[in-house]
Scaffold this motif. Structure first.
Motif, mmCIF file in Angstrom:
data_model
loop_
_atom_site.group_PDB
_atom_site.id
_atom_site.type_symbol
_atom_site.label_atom_id
_atom_site.label_comp_id
_atom_site.label_asym_id
_atom_site.label_seq_id
_atom_site.Cartn_x
_atom_site.Cartn_y
_atom_site.Cartn_z
ATOM 1 N N ASN A 87 0.866 -1.182 0.000
ATOM 2 C CA ASN A 87 0.000 0.000 0.000
ATOM 3 C C ASN A 87 0.897 1.224 0.000
ATOM 4 O OD1 ASN A 87 -2.509 -1.364 0.149
ATOM 5 N ND2 ASN A 87 -2.088 -1.802 2.294
ATOM 6 N N TRP A 88 0.799 2.005 -1.065
ATOM 7 C CA TRP A 88 1.650 3.174 -1.225
ATOM 8 C C TRP A 88 0.958 4.414 -0.681
ATOM 9 C CZ3 TRP A 88 6.521 2.268 -2.486
ATOM 10 C CH2 TRP A 88 6.813 1.031 -3.066
ATOM 11 N N SER A 89 1.740 5.371 -0.304
ATOM 12 C CA SER A 89 1.243 6.639 0.215
ATOM 13 C C SER A 89 0.341 7.319 -0.812
ATOM 14 C CB SER A 89 2.436 7.552 0.532
ATOM 15 O OG SER A 89 2.005 8.865 0.764
ATOM 16 N N ARG A 90 -0.667 7.997 -0.344
ATOM 17 C CA ARG A 90 -1.547 8.742 -1.249
ATOM 18 C C ARG A 90 -0.855 9.994 -1.768
ATOM 19 N NH1 ARG A 90 -7.173 8.200 2.158
ATOM 20 N NH2 ARG A 90 -7.137 5.934 2.153
ATOM 21 N N ALA B 281 2.551 10.246 -2.514
ATOM 22 C CA ALA B 281 3.551 9.912 -3.530
ATOM 23 C C ALA B 281 3.168 8.581 -4.178
ATOM 24 C CB ALA B 281 4.922 9.804 -2.890
ATOM 25 N N SER B 282 3.263 8.539 -5.480
ATOM 26 C CA SER B 282 2.904 7.304 -6.178
ATOM 27 C C SER B 282 4.028 6.278 -6.072
ATOM 28 C CB SER B 282 2.606 7.601 -7.650
ATOM 29 O OG SER B 282 3.759 8.124 -8.267
ATOM 30 N N ALA B 283 3.686 5.044 -6.369
ATOM 31 C CA ALA B 283 4.668 3.960 -6.340
ATOM 32 C C ALA B 283 5.708 4.194 -7.433
ATOM 33 C CB ALA B 283 3.967 2.624 -6.560
ATOM 34 N N PRO C 163 7.955 3.548 -10.655
ATOM 35 C CA PRO C 163 7.609 2.801 -11.874
ATOM 36 C C PRO C 163 8.143 1.371 -11.812
ATOM 37 C CG PRO C 163 8.642 4.909 -12.408
ATOM 38 C CD PRO C 163 8.733 4.740 -10.934
ATOM 39 N N THR D 18 6.987 -1.146 -10.095
ATOM 40 C CA THR D 18 6.795 -1.872 -8.844
ATOM 41 C C THR D 18 5.391 -2.465 -8.802
ATOM 42 O OG1 THR D 18 6.136 0.150 -7.706
ATOM 43 C CG2 THR D 18 8.430 -0.479 -7.523
ATOM 44 N N ARG E 19 1.904 -4.036 -7.212
ATOM 45 C CA ARG E 19 1.060 -3.762 -6.042
ATOM 46 C C ARG E 19 0.952 -4.999 -5.164
ATOM 47 N NH1 ARG E 19 -2.717 -2.597 -2.992
ATOM 48 N NH2 ARG E 19 -4.836 -2.013 -3.051
#
Length: 181
Positions: free
Chosen positions: A56-59, A61-63, A65, A67, A69
């Motif tokens: 679960n990535w931060s809202r 900052a995006s994941a 490239p 990577t 889910r």
């Protein structure tokens, strides 16, 4: 962590067993003997049939490239991970290669005869930093290419030891001649 697990899942889920070269190149993505052993130990325990990991990535900052889910390892996948582990434990390779990439790292002290340079290049369809020591003229060329964003061409012996960084013993270094620089 998500990228390295994604690389392992990709190798384990392929229709074929990964080649020795693909396994060695995965080191640059963070794949290690120890990680493979840890995955094997978890999935081969009596309490686990499948290891399923969700990121679960931060809202804010995006994941990064490339990577995933979610990754999943079952007993069939772990058989491949164990093969990867076995090769990483016992092998190292070095071979003549030509790389094309961008200078991303520069390190040199004023009195040093050589400078340490990192070139981001594609090796077996994966982006990796390859480290090299360059003499004075080569280092200054690397600085010029770095500052101008000019891609470089490097020829030499590529070394990729298990669990270590990719390095190159350079025979030729300069701007990529195919770009007419």
């Amino acid at each position: 962590m998500s990228r390295v697990l994604g690389v392992l899942e990709e190798m384990a889920g392929a229709e074929r067993v990964p080649t020795p070269s693909e396994i060695t190149d995965s080191i640059g993505e963070g794949v290690s003997y120890e990680l493979c052993q840890a995955l094997s130990k978890v999935v081969n325990s009596d309490a686990v049939d499948t290891l399923d990991v969700t990121f679960n990535w931060s809202r804010v900052a995006s994941a990064p490239p490339g990577t995933p889910r979610e990754v999943e390892f079952n007993h069939d996948a772990i058989a491949i991970v164990e093969r990867v582990s076995d090769q990483l434990k016992t092998s190292a390779y070095s071979r003549e290669n030509v790389l094309f990439g961008l200078v991303t790292h520069l390190n040199r002290h004023p009195n040093d005869e050589t400078g340490r340079v990192g070139v981001q290049a594609l090796i077996q369809r994966r982006s990796r930093t390859v480290w090299m020591d360059l003499p004075d003229a080569g280092y200054h060329e690397a600085v010029r290419c770095h500052d101008s964003g000019i891609p470089v061409r490097v020829r030499g012996v590529l070394n990729s030891p298990p669990g270590g960084s990719a390095t190159m013993q350079v025979a030729d270094f300069g701007p990529d001649p195919s770009l007419g620089q």
